[in-house]
Design a protein around this motif. Structure first.
Motif, PDB file in Angstrom:
ATOM      1  N   VAL A  28       9.233  39.246  16.474  1.00 15.00           N
ATOM      2  CA  VAL A  28      10.453  40.036  16.356  1.00 15.00           C
ATOM      3  C   VAL A  28      11.427  39.381  15.379  1.00 15.00           C
ATOM      4  CG1 VAL A  28      10.255  40.950  18.696  1.00 15.00           C
ATOM      5  CG2 VAL A  28      11.623  38.882  18.292  1.00 15.00           C
ATOM      6  N   LYS A  29      12.283  40.201  14.825  1.00 10.41           N
ATOM      7  CA  LYS A  29      13.452  39.746  14.087  1.00 10.41           C
ATOM      8  C   LYS A  29      14.636  39.887  15.031  1.00 10.41           C
ATOM      9  CE  LYS A  29      16.273  40.727   9.985  1.00 10.41           C
ATOM     10  NZ  LYS A  29      16.434  41.618   8.799  1.00 10.41           N
ATOM     11  N   ASN A  30      15.293  38.784  15.330  1.00 10.00           N
ATOM     12  CA  ASN A  30      16.412  38.817  16.263  1.00 10.00           C
ATOM     13  C   ASN A  30      17.659  39.365  15.582  1.00 10.00           C
ATOM     14  OD1 ASN A  30      15.141  37.667  18.629  1.00 10.00           O
ATOM     15  ND2 ASN A  30      15.007  35.768  17.447  1.00 10.00           N
ATOM     16  N   LEU A  31      18.334  40.290  16.265  1.00 14.76           N
ATOM     17  CA  LEU A  31      19.512  40.948  15.713  1.00 14.76           C
ATOM     18  C   LEU A  31      20.797  40.467  16.379  1.00 14.76           C
ATOM     19  CD1 LEU A  31      18.079  44.590  15.592  1.00 14.76           C
ATOM     20  CD2 LEU A  31      18.040  42.866  13.781  1.00 14.76           C
ATOM     21  N   TYR A  32      20.817  40.463  17.713  1.00 13.04           N
ATOM     22  CA  TYR A  32      21.998  40.052  18.471  1.00 13.04           C
ATOM     23  C   TYR A  32      21.564  39.107  19.591  1.00 13.04           C
ATOM     24  CZ  TYR A  32      24.024  44.204  16.266  1.00 13.04           C
ATOM     25  OH  TYR A  32      24.447  45.146  15.363  1.00 13.04           O
ATOM     26  N   LEU A  33      22.365  38.077  19.822  1.00 16.60           N
ATOM     27  CA  LEU A  33      22.106  37.136  20.898  1.00 16.60           C
ATOM     28  C   LEU A  33      23.293  37.099  21.854  1.00 16.60           C
ATOM     29  CD1 LEU A  33      20.627  34.122  18.880  1.00 16.60           C
ATOM     30  CD2 LEU A  33      19.358  35.888  20.133  1.00 16.60           C
ATOM     31  N   SER A  34      22.989  36.863  23.111  1.00 11.51           N
ATOM     32  CA  SER A  34      24.005  36.805  24.154  1.00 11.51           C
ATOM     33  C   SER A  34      24.285  35.356  24.542  1.00 11.51           C
ATOM     34  CB  SER A  34      23.512  37.576  25.384  1.00 11.51           C
ATOM     35  OG  SER A  34      24.392  37.410  26.469  1.00 11.51           O
ATOM     36  N   CYS A  35      25.568  35.011  24.675  1.00 10.02           N
ATOM     37  CA  CYS A  35      25.972  33.703  25.203  1.00 10.02           C
ATOM     38  C   CYS A  35      26.357  33.881  26.664  1.00 10.02           C
ATOM     39  CB  CYS A  35      27.170  33.155  24.429  1.00 10.02           C
ATOM     40  SG  CYS A  35      26.831  32.748  22.717  1.00 10.02           S
ATOM     41  N   ASP A  36      25.747  33.078  27.541  1.00  9.53           N
ATOM     42  CA  ASP A  36      25.935  33.267  28.977  1.00  9.53           C
ATOM     43  C   ASP A  36      26.140  31.941  29.690  1.00  9.53           C
ATOM     44  OD1 ASP A  36      25.470  36.164  29.051  1.00  9.53           O
ATOM     45  OD2 ASP A  36      23.455  35.610  28.392  1.00  9.53           O
ATOM     46  N   PRO A  37      27.034  31.911  30.702  1.00  5.96           N
ATOM     47  CA  PRO A  37      27.312  30.662  31.415  1.00  5.96           C
ATOM     48  C   PRO A  37      26.081  29.995  32.025  1.00  5.96           C
ATOM     49  CG  PRO A  37      28.997  32.279  31.913  1.00  5.96           C
ATOM     50  CD  PRO A  37      27.937  32.998  31.126  1.00  5.96           C
TER      51      PRO A  37
ATOM     52  N   LEU B  57      23.832  48.953  19.319  1.00  3.72           N
ATOM     53  CA  LEU B  57      22.713  48.113  19.752  1.00  3.72           C
ATOM     54  C   LEU B  57      23.191  46.847  20.457  1.00  3.72           C
ATOM     55  CD1 LEU B  57      20.048  48.199  16.879  1.00  3.72           C
ATOM     56  CD2 LEU B  57      19.888  49.173  19.184  1.00  3.72           C
ATOM     57  N   SER B  58      24.331  46.337  20.038  1.00  4.00           N
ATOM     58  CA  SER B  58      24.848  45.117  20.655  1.00  4.00           C
ATOM     59  C   SER B  58      25.127  45.300  22.140  1.00  4.00           C
ATOM     60  CB  SER B  58      26.121  44.652  19.943  1.00  4.00           C
ATOM     61  OG  SER B  58      27.121  45.664  19.995  1.00  4.00           O
ATOM     62  N   TYR B  59      25.314  46.551  22.583  1.00  6.35           N
ATOM     63  CA  TYR B  59      25.556  46.806  24.002  1.00  6.35           C
ATOM     64  C   TYR B  59      24.402  46.323  24.882  1.00  6.35           C
ATOM     65  CZ  TYR B  59      29.762  49.746  23.493  1.00  6.35           C
ATOM     66  OH  TYR B  59      31.030  50.210  23.250  1.00  6.35           O
ATOM     67  N   TYR B  60      23.206  46.235  24.289  1.00  5.95           N
ATOM     68  CA  TYR B  60      22.050  45.803  25.071  1.00  5.95           C
ATOM     69  C   TYR B  60      22.034  44.293  25.293  1.00  5.95           C
ATOM     70  CZ  TYR B  60      20.281  50.541  24.745  1.00  5.95           C
ATOM     71  OH  TYR B  60      20.144  51.908  24.867  1.00  5.95           O
TER      72      TYR B  60
ATOM     73  N   THR C 293      32.689  39.027  19.087  1.00  3.34           N
ATOM     74  CA  THR C 293      31.538  38.870  18.187  1.00  3.34           C
ATOM     75  C   THR C 293      31.760  37.758  17.177  1.00  3.34           C
ATOM     76  OG1 THR C 293      31.033  41.226  18.398  1.00  3.34           O
ATOM     77  CG2 THR C 293      30.066  40.073  16.528  1.00  3.34           C
ATOM     78  N   VAL C 294      30.740  36.918  17.002  1.00  2.00           N
ATOM     79  CA  VAL C 294      30.741  35.930  15.927  1.00  2.00           C
ATOM     80  C   VAL C 294      29.533  36.195  15.042  1.00  2.00           C
ATOM     81  CG1 VAL C 294      31.956  34.191  17.275  1.00  2.00           C
ATOM     82  CG2 VAL C 294      29.459  34.206  17.285  1.00  2.00           C
ATOM     83  N   GLU C 295      29.680  35.891  13.766  1.00  2.00           N
ATOM     84  CA  GLU C 295      28.631  36.178  12.791  1.00  2.00           C
ATOM     85  C   GLU C 295      27.821  34.916  12.480  1.00  2.00           C
ATOM     86  OE1 GLU C 295      27.921  39.102  11.243  1.00  2.00           O
ATOM     87  OE2 GLU C 295      29.568  40.292  12.095  1.00  2.00           O
ATOM     88  N   GLY C 296      26.497  35.081  12.448  1.00  2.00           N
ATOM     89  CA  GLY C 296      25.627  34.007  11.991  1.00  2.00           C
ATOM     90  C   GLY C 296      25.084  33.138  13.109  1.00  2.00           C
ATOM     91  N   LEU C 297      23.808  32.829  13.026  1.00  3.17           N
ATOM     92  CA  LEU C 297      23.161  32.006  14.043  1.00  3.17           C
ATOM     93  C   LEU C 297      23.825  30.647  14.187  1.00  3.17           C
ATOM     94  CD1 LEU C 297      20.706  31.840  16.000  1.00  3.17           C
ATOM     95  CD2 LEU C 297      19.403  30.860  14.094  1.00  3.17           C
ATOM     96  N   GLU C 298      24.308  30.085  13.084  1.00  5.91           N
ATOM     97  CA  GLU C 298      24.941  28.772  13.119  1.00  5.91           C
ATOM     98  C   GLU C 298      26.234  28.764  13.947  1.00  5.91           C
ATOM     99  OE1 GLU C 298      26.314  31.166   9.676  1.00  5.91           O
ATOM    100  OE2 GLU C 298      24.340  30.559  10.401  1.00  5.91           O
ATOM    101  N   SER C 299      26.793  29.954  14.224  1.00  6.27           N
ATOM    102  CA  SER C 299      28.008  30.060  15.041  1.00  6.27           C
ATOM    103  C   SER C 299      27.712  30.057  16.537  1.00  6.27           C
ATOM    104  CB  SER C 299      28.756  31.362  14.697  1.00  6.27           C
ATOM    105  OG  SER C 299      29.088  31.426  13.333  1.00  6.27           O
ATOM    106  N   ALA C 300      26.438  30.136  16.901  1.00  4.87           N
ATOM    107  CA  ALA C 300      26.059  30.292  18.310  1.00  4.87           C
ATOM    108  C   ALA C 300      26.460  29.110  19.192  1.00  4.87           C
ATOM    109  CB  ALA C 300      24.561  30.572  18.414  1.00  4.87           C
ATOM    110  N   PRO C 301      26.234  27.843  18.788  1.00  4.97           N
ATOM    111  CA  PRO C 301      26.608  26.738  19.678  1.00  4.97           C
ATOM    112  C   PRO C 301      28.089  26.733  20.052  1.00  4.97           C
ATOM    113  CG  PRO C 301      25.096  25.948  18.011  1.00  4.97           C
ATOM    114  CD  PRO C 301      25.464  27.356  17.608  1.00  4.97           C
TER     115      PRO C 301
ATOM    116  N   LYS D 294      32.662  40.213  26.174  1.00  2.37           N
ATOM    117  CA  LYS D 294      31.279  39.746  26.105  1.00  2.37           C
ATOM    118  C   LYS D 294      31.044  38.980  24.813  1.00  2.37           C
ATOM    119  CE  LYS D 294      26.964  39.226  26.767  1.00  2.37           C
ATOM    120  NZ  LYS D 294      27.089  37.941  26.106  1.00  2.37           N
ATOM    121  N   GLN D 295      30.557  37.735  24.935  1.00  4.95           N
ATOM    122  CA  GLN D 295      30.332  36.915  23.741  1.00  4.95           C
ATOM    123  C   GLN D 295      28.972  37.257  23.125  1.00  4.95           C
ATOM    124  OE1 GLN D 295      32.577  34.154  22.338  1.00  4.95           O
ATOM    125  NE2 GLN D 295      31.323  35.235  20.834  1.00  4.95           N
ATOM    126  N   VAL D 296      29.015  37.743  21.889  1.00  5.14           N
ATOM    127  CA  VAL D 296      27.820  38.175  21.175  1.00  5.14           C
ATOM    128  C   VAL D 296      27.727  37.440  19.849  1.00  5.14           C
ATOM    129  CG1 VAL D 296      26.594  40.148  20.163  1.00  5.14           C
ATOM    130  CG2 VAL D 296      27.989  40.472  22.205  1.00  5.14           C
TER     131      VAL D 296
END
Length: 344
Positions: free
Chosen positions: A46-55, A128-131, A314-322, A336-338
């Motif tokens: 898969v190509k990942n589009l949106y990721l969820s940040c969760d406690p 799509l981000s709603y998912y 929402t934050v943009e870019g995989l590098e913003s995930a941490p 919701k943090q996306v």
């Protein structure tokens, strides 16, 4: 033409024994991977589009027997809920270009070998981000915890902690749609205002401004609480127990105040549970995924009719995930943090 691509990934360096996670506990690396499913595999690429940040991801950074989900593997990509597009498939149920939500890697591309936990996205007339939230795990958590565990009735007095978060904002709206009186707690004036002005809560308060949480709840619920949707734990749970009505119900969804503590706080007011003939029930959303079609039947019309509001941070870019993940524990996010990895 080669099927190999560079694949940016977020890696957990090593297990965290205690305390708060830091951005430096995660590193970005680039590896190579094939966009083709290995011969004979029933997985998908898969190509990942949106990721969820969760406690709950914090607990997966510790190799503890108390984890309710498997710990991350140091040196390997972090995993979490996300939305992805199928690039190649070895399973008959999923085809190229299908969209799915479920567990995936914190990386640009993922090979998912176990597809049993994935949901094919059939309704694309909503964002799509709603998912990653409203129509994914968080929506199902709110639905299962409120309707199935808390067994609400019209007119109930409902309290939701961490009410501006991905799950809490939905629980409050479900309760209002059922005809309940709803109060939420949050950690800033901005979030308190959102609860009342955007999500339709009857009242809301900033728990950081309250010296006595039990007194604060008594102020908002002079006749007591029928349903408490528990996201916080610790002192908040203790305060709720004092304020429960007869036959009150507590749906224990999470305890974000405890995740970074070396020694969890004790509960002192549990005696009120038997005095009030109360029921405290913990639940894990995995046990309710069989109700997903029923959940969609309820929620999709609400969304399309404008009866449910949903806020994403929402934050943009995989590098913003941490940084986005770490920010959850200081209340930095509003909604919701996306993480947007790529747009469809």
């Amino acid at each position: 033409m080669s099927d190999m691509v560079e694949n940016k990934q977020i890696i957990l360096k090593e297990y965290i024994c205690q305390g708060y996670a830091k951005e430096s506990d995660m590193v970005t690396q680039v590896s190579k991977m094939s966009l083709k499913v290995p011969h004979g595999s029933h997985g998908i690429v898969v190509k990942n589009l949106y990721l969820s940040c969760d406690p709950f991801m914090r607990s997966r950074m510790t190799n503890s027997e108390s984890n309710f989900v498997e710990a991350f593997t140091p040196g390997q990509p972090i995993t979490g809920y996300g939305v992805a597009k199928v690039l190649d498939s070895g399973t008959p149920n999923l085809k190229k270009d299908d969209l799915v939500w479920g567990m995936t890697g914190w990386e640009e591309y993922s090979l998912i070998t176990d597809t049993d936990g994935l949901f094919k996205i059939e309704h694309t007339d909503v964002p799509l981000s709603y998912y990653t939230g409203l129509l994914g795990m968080h929506g199902m958590t709110a639905y299962a915890g409120f309707y199935e565990v808390a067994a609400p009735k019209k007119g109930d007095y409902v309290f939701v902690s961490a009410a501006a978060g991905a799950v809490g904002q939905l629980v409050g709206q479900f309760a209002k749609l059922l005809g309940c009186y709803v109060v939420g707690s949050a950690g800033s004036k901005e979030k308190v205002d959102l609860l009342k002005d955007k999500f339709g809560f009857d009242e809301a308060f900033n728990y950081k401004e309250e010296e006595d949480l039990a007194a604060a709840l008594k102020r908002y619920f002079p006749d007591g609480i029928d349903v408490y949707f528990e996201n916080v734990g610790g002192k908040m749970l203790d305060a709720v127990l004092v304020n429960l009505r007869l036959h009150g119900r507590v749906a224990v969804c999470g305890m974000i105040s405890q995740y970074n503590l070396e020694k969890p706080e004790g509960i002192h007011n549990l005696m009120h549970a038997f005095k009030k003939r109360a029921r405290l029930e913990g639940f894990i959303v995995f046990d309710y995924y069989h109700l997903y079609p029923k959940f969609l039947e309820l929620v999709l019309p609400y969304i399309k009719e404008g009866k449910i509001n949903y806020l994403e941070d929402t934050v943009e870019g995989l590098e913003s995930a941490p940084a986005a993940l770490i920010g959850l524990f200081s209340g930095r996010n509003v909604g919701k943090q996306v993480v947007v990895v790529a747009r469809e």
